[in-house]
Design an enzyme around this catalytic site. Structure first.
Site, PDB file in Angstrom:
ATOM      1  N   GLU A 199     -10.308   7.235   4.454  1.00 45.87           N
ATOM      2  CA  GLU A 199      -9.301   6.650   5.356  1.00 45.87           C
ATOM      3  C   GLU A 199      -9.404   7.249   6.771  1.00 45.87           C
ATOM      4  O   GLU A 199     -10.505   7.491   7.255  1.00 45.87           O
ATOM      5  CB  GLU A 199      -7.907   6.775   4.739  1.00 45.87           C
ATOM      6  CG  GLU A 199      -7.849   6.057   3.374  1.00 45.87           C
ATOM      7  CD  GLU A 199      -6.445   5.924   2.810  1.00 45.87           C
ATOM      8  OE1 GLU A 199      -5.514   5.623   3.570  1.00 45.87           O
ATOM      9  OE2 GLU A 199      -6.289   6.104   1.579  1.00 45.87           O
ATOM     10  N   ASP A 210       0.850  -1.188   0.000  1.00 47.77           N
ATOM     11  CA  ASP A 210       0.000   0.000   0.000  1.00 47.77           C
ATOM     12  C   ASP A 210       0.893   1.247   0.000  1.00 47.77           C
ATOM     13  O   ASP A 210       2.101   1.173   0.267  1.00 47.77           O
ATOM     14  CB  ASP A 210      -0.970  -0.018   1.193  1.00 47.77           C
ATOM     15  CG  ASP A 210      -2.199   0.848   0.932  1.00 47.77           C
ATOM     16  OD1 ASP A 210      -2.170   1.680   0.002  1.00 47.77           O
ATOM     17  OD2 ASP A 210      -3.193   0.701   1.671  1.00 47.77           O
TER      18      ASP A 210
HETATM   19  C1  BGC Z   1      -5.137   3.141   0.400  1.00 48.43           C
HETATM   20  C2  BGC Z   1      -5.396   2.128  -0.675  1.00 48.43           C
HETATM   21  C3  BGC Z   1      -5.258   2.740  -2.029  1.00 48.43           C
HETATM   22  C4  BGC Z   1      -3.910   3.418  -2.155  1.00 48.43           C
HETATM   23  C5  BGC Z   1      -3.695   4.091  -3.481  1.00 48.43           C
HETATM   24  C6  BGC Z   1      -3.887   3.929   0.163  1.00 48.43           C
HETATM   25  O1  BGC Z   1      -3.768   4.986   1.043  1.00 48.43           O
HETATM   26  O2  BGC Z   1      -5.069   2.486   1.655  1.00 48.43           O
HETATM   27  O3  BGC Z   1      -6.667   1.566  -0.497  1.00 48.43           O
HETATM   28  O4  BGC Z   1      -5.435   1.778  -3.007  1.00 48.43           O
HETATM   29  O5  BGC Z   1      -3.783   4.388  -1.151  1.00 48.43           O
HETATM   30  O6  BGC Z   1      -4.411   5.251  -3.584  1.00 48.43           O
HETATM   31  C1  BGC Z   2      -3.228   9.802  -2.310  1.00 49.06           C
HETATM   32  C2  BGC Z   2      -4.132   8.696  -1.934  1.00 49.06           C
HETATM   33  C3  BGC Z   2      -3.502   7.891  -0.867  1.00 49.06           C
HETATM   34  C4  BGC Z   2      -3.090   8.749   0.294  1.00 49.06           C
HETATM   35  C5  BGC Z   2      -2.431   7.940   1.368  1.00 49.06           C
HETATM   36  C6  BGC Z   2      -2.901  10.632  -1.100  1.00 49.06           C
HETATM   37  O1  BGC Z   2      -2.070  11.683  -1.424  1.00 49.06           O
HETATM   38  O2  BGC Z   2      -3.766  10.559  -3.332  1.00 49.06           O
HETATM   39  O3  BGC Z   2      -4.495   7.909  -3.000  1.00 49.06           O
HETATM   40  O4  BGC Z   2      -4.370   6.894  -0.473  1.00 49.06           O
HETATM   41  O5  BGC Z   2      -2.321   9.845  -0.106  1.00 49.06           O
HETATM   42  O6  BGC Z   2      -1.748   8.672   2.309  1.00 49.06           O
END
Ligand code: BGC
Ligand code: BGC
Length: 602
Positions: free
Chosen positions: A498, A301
């Site tokens: 999130e 991730d």
């Molecule tokens: C999330 C994932 C996601 C990834 C890419 C992460 O922060 O936990 O679910 O696929 O970002 O955006």
């Molecule tokens: C991204 C997300 C990701 C997240 C995690 C963002 O900047 O665009 O896709 O899940 O950071 O920290």
């Protein structure tokens, strides 16, 4: 001599790229031998590049794609081209892909995106209900269809890979990602998850390649203990389960996804019994690959390996040795050039065996071959008109109406289409952004007209008869009693994604409570529609409401809500999560604390 070598190499490259022209429907043994052929030609730098994934926003310069032989790009939430419109997405894809093809071996990029409820980063794409709503439909054929349409829209922009479905079975609603799970019941998740995987991966013959799905987040993301996560809350916390409990409760969801041929699996940010999943060899190799037979590749991730205790070099060593095949470096935190350098160093110093690198790269190559990417790296714009098409939107509308769960009705539903006047109120009534929730155009979603769609108010206006006067007032302050005295009030949560959605307490907003009270004081009957990513604390209020429905995060097709309100369709939605009296009393499993049990719905 030197020139001769180069000539030989060039010939063999041309040779295998011709071979790749006929890779559709090739056998697994042929796929393996082709992957081996390429692997045998690769230098360590090229292998390391294949294992590296960068968010396109954080590319220092586009030529780094060929210079470093990068294997994958992603668009994280909100990572769109300067102009967010389908043609620009396609152009962006082709631009990066053409650059990657200039590398010595010309191995195409696999481009990933979070198309978690439709192709939700793309302006104008249809946005479907989040998984919590799809769970309430309990309709695997519909989930298959929704996933297939998502992939069609993804493929139309050239993109190869969606980071979906999320297979969490959330237990604590204070978790900001509750809505990404279909249900708290792992068996329902397993069933709908497998339908989603096969739907996403069913799209062939669009630009000659199949979209790849990604089951996530392996494992235990929805089962962390309150207080152990980010900011002392839930997200990325610790999941405590014995190995037997893990096998019984959480692994079957993944086994079904593997059986449905899922090509990739994403490791989870959380820990299992105190060990970060990203660093657990037991989970990623012994269990997932060896015991469960997963032959695709494991993606980490976003900066997920960075959370393993120790410095970045040891994070890389531990995670790759644990079984991560491709690292979502992202480039937002640690620079990707540092990742590349340290991964190489780890191998050169013998800290990561070459056999592990070869296994990782061969898994990645096989996925690329299997899905037709090698034959058809570049895409045409002939399918762009499918994005957000009327046909796709009608499936979205169907998904919305099947996801609405009517929880109370003191004989006011369905509403008549021939009322003289109908009051519509609440922050969510005419608010596409709120309807869509997180992961919609931007990572955290947004308010108002974030994309193309039908708000709930628009849907109501289209449904009632011409003579009905709709009185819309967001805060209800100017509403006066009228002959029918019926109000539809759309309340709920603002978008979040999130840990931004982690909350200590899931009470309704004060503004929502006072809006409903003021309408009741004026003598209205109220039908309350709740936009939310989870059950909220309604027990203290519901007695005053005449009707109540959970509409979850329905997405862009708000007319699916009016389909139920006015009785054009009989409501079928059933709770896929039990609804507690008080969501702060811990796990939803506490049966003595229930307002409505799982499976309930009028
Ligand atoms: C999330 C994932 C996601 C990834 C890419 C992460 O922060 O936990 O679910 O696929 O970002 O955006
Ligand atoms: C991204 C997300 C990701 C997240 C995690 C963002 O900047 O665009 O896709 O899940 O950071 O920290």
């Amino acid at each position: 001599m030197r020139y001769f070598k180069i000539l030989l190499l060039t010939l063999s490259i041309i040779n295998f790229s011709c071979d790749f022209q006929k890779t559709n429907k090739i056998s697994e043994s042929e796929i393996s031998s082709r992957a081996n052929e390429i692997l045998n030609m690769m230098t360590l730098e090229e292998k390391v590049g294949q294992m590296t994934q960068i968010d396109q926003r954080f590319l220092d310069t586009i030529t780094d794609l060929s210079t470093y032989h990068i294997g994958s790009l992603l668009s994280g939430g909100g990572s769109h081209p300067d102009v967010n419109e389908p043609q620009a997405w396609l152009d962006m894809y082709n631009k990066y892909q053409s650059e990657a093809l200039k590398s010595r071996l010309g191995i195409p990029l696999v481009y990933g995106i979070d198309a978690v409820h439709g192709h939700n980063n793309v302006y104008g794409a249809v946005i479907f209900p989040h998984n919590i709503g799809l769970g309430a439909t309990n309709n695997p054929e519909l989930v298959h269809k929704v996933s297939e349409i998502t992939s069609i829209e993804v493929a139309a922009t050239g993109i190869d890979w969606t980071f979906a479905p999320c297979l969490s079975s959330p237990e604590d609603y204070r978790w900001g990602r509750t809505y990404e799970g279909f249900s708290s019941d792992p068996s329902l998740v397993a069933n709908l998850g497998a339908a989603a995987v096969s739907g996403y991966q069913s799209v062939a013959n669009m630009n000659g390649k199949k979209v790849i799905a990604c089951a996530k987040h392996f494992v235990g993301d929805g089962n962390t203990e309150y207080g152990t996560g980010m900011n002392g809350l839930v997200d990325r916390g610790n999941t405590v389960l014995t190995i037997d409990e893990l096998k019984e409760k959480l692994l079957p969801k993944y086994q079904e996804a593997i059986d449905a041929d899922v090509q990739t699996i994403m490791a989870s940010y959380n820990s299992w019994n105190g060990v970060k999943c990203h660093g657990s060899r037991e989970l990623l190799t012994d269990i997932l690959k060896d015991e469960m037979g997963f032959t695709g590749f494991v993606i980490s991730d976003w900066q997920g390996i960075d959370e393993i205790p120790g410095d970045y070099k040891s994070d890389i060593e531990i995670s790759i040795n644990a079984g991560i095949d491709m690292v979502m470096v992202s480039g937002q935190g640690q620079p990707y050039k540092k990742f590349i350098k340290l991964l190489k160093e780890n191998v050169e110093e013998g800290l990561i065996p070459m056999s592990r690198i070869d296994d990782a790269v061969s898994r990645i190559l096989k996925v690329k071959i299997r899905n037709g990417l090698m034959d058809n790296p570049l895409v045409s714009n002939e399918n762009l008109t499918l994005i957000g098409s009327a046909e796709h939107r009608s499936v979205g509308r169907q998904a919305v109406r099947e996801s609405v769960v009517v929880l109370k009705d003191d004989n006011i539903l369905p509403l008549s289409k021939d009322l003289q006047t109908l009051v519509v109120a609440g922050k969510g009534a005419d608010n596409l952004g709120m309807q869509c929730g997180g992961w919609s155009i931007e990572w955290q979603g947004g308010q108002g007209d974030i994309t193309v769609g039908t708000t709930i108010l628009d849907g109501i206006k289209k449904t009632v008869s011409e003579s009905t006067e709709i009185i819309y007032s967001e805060d209800g302050s100017d509403v006066v009693p009228n002959p029918d005295n019926i109000a539809v009030v759309v309340i709920g949560e603002d978008p979040y994604t999130e840990w931004f959605g982690d909350k200590e307490n899931l009470d309704l907003n004060n503004d929502d409570i006072s809006l409903i009270k003021s309408l009741k004081d004026k003598g209205f009957k109220v039908a309350v529609l709740l936009i939310s990513g989870r059950p909220l604390n309604v027990a203290d209020h519901i007695d005053q409401w005449d009707a109540f429905a959970a509409i979850w995060l329905p997405g862009t097709e708000g007319d699916g809500v009016s389909d139920i309100l006015f009785g054009d369709f009989i409501s079928k939605g059933k709770l896929s999560f039990p609804w507690p009296i008080n969501t702060e009393d811990g796990s939803n499993a506490q049966k003595d604390n229930l307002l409505f049990d799982i499976g309930y719905g009028l």
